[in-house]
Enzyme design. Structure first.
Site, PDB file in Angstrom:
ATOM      1  CE1 TYR A   1      -3.341   2.888   0.702  1.00  0.00           C
ATOM      2  CE2 TYR A   1      -1.999   3.347   2.636  1.00  0.00           C
ATOM      3  CZ  TYR A   1      -3.000   3.719   1.757  1.00  0.00           C
ATOM      4  OH  TYR A   1      -3.642   4.918   1.922  1.00  0.00           O
TER       5      TYR A   1
ATOM      6  CD  GLU B   1      -8.019   7.899   4.843  1.00  0.00           C
ATOM      7  OE1 GLU B   1      -7.885   7.830   6.085  1.00  0.00           O
ATOM      8  OE2 GLU B   1      -7.114   7.604   4.052  1.00  0.00           O
TER       9      GLU B   1
ATOM     10  CD1 TRP C   1      -3.616   2.402   5.976  1.00  0.00           C
ATOM     11  CD2 TRP C   1      -5.694   3.182   5.942  1.00  0.00           C
ATOM     12  NE1 TRP C   1      -4.084   2.301   4.689  1.00  0.00           N
ATOM     13  CE2 TRP C   1      -5.362   2.781   4.643  1.00  0.00           C
ATOM     14  CE3 TRP C   1      -6.970   3.710   6.162  1.00  0.00           C
ATOM     15  CZ2 TRP C   1      -6.239   2.877   3.563  1.00  0.00           C
ATOM     16  CZ3 TRP C   1      -7.843   3.804   5.087  1.00  0.00           C
ATOM     17  CH2 TRP C   1      -7.485   3.391   3.810  1.00  0.00           C
TER      18      TRP C   1
END
Length: 193
Positions: A19, A41, A49
């Site tokens: 990522y 988000e 995350w």
């Protein structure tokens, strides 16, 4: 050869490393991808995350691959179905915000031609390149994210506080917040937009 990455990247998590290396900070102008990051988000709020990233494929399946048209039409039955889905983050407020935001997203597209045109106008369509030496220097929010957050809220969006907006800006390459020693900082800075 070992690549030097930002300090926040767990070196034992291949998905997270991919990522960072391939997505984070790369400018995104595609509306569907921008919408996906906005939703993810929002789901991250109060969580890591890493948690969201490891559930992203589940989110994609559960939320019709982030098709805003489909999500905007979700009814109570679909929301209850999502609340029973153990493969995603089951938070009613965030799920309801997702449906609300899909509707606001479609209205934004209608008004501005695309969500991309709306969001990127804040940076004149080009990434802001920062030159942070350490993680401690990277802000959680900025005056610009405050401004974007305020405008999104006025347009009816939910879970778009300044910190969430800034994380969205980082993820979608509106800002290049890779640390200067990270191999991606230089690579992304060299791209012509």
């Amino acid at each position: 050869m070992n690549k030097k990455r930002c300090d926040w990247v767990p070196q034992n998590d291949l998905l997270y490393m991919a990522y960072h290396d391939e997505e984070w900070g790369v400018p995104v102008y595609d509306d569907q991808k921008l919408f996906e990051f906005l939703i993810l988000e929002g789901f991250q709020a109060g969580l890591s995350w890493r948690t969201v990233l490891h559930k992203r494929e589940n989110f994609r399946r559960a939320f019709d691959w982030f098709d805003a048209q489909k999500i905007a039409a979700y009814d109570e039955r679909k929301i209850e179905q999502l609340m029973q889905n153990a493969d995603i983050i089951r938070n009613r407020s965030k799920i309801l915000a997702c449906v609300n935001n899909a509707r606001c997203f479609l209205e934004t597209q209608e008004k501005f031609g695309s969500f991309s045109d709306f969001i990127w106008r804040f940076t004149d369509g080009r990434p802001i390149v920062n030159h942070w030496q350490s993680l401690a220097e990277v802000p959680a929010r900025t005056e610009l994210s405050d401004l974007i957050s305020k405008e999104l809220k006025q347009m009816g969006f939910k879970f778009v506080g300044s910190t969430i907006v800034y994380a969205h800006m980082q993820a979608t390459g509106m800002v290049n917040d890779h640390l200067v020693y990270c191999f991606r900082h230089g690579e992304l800075s060299l791209l012509n937009f």
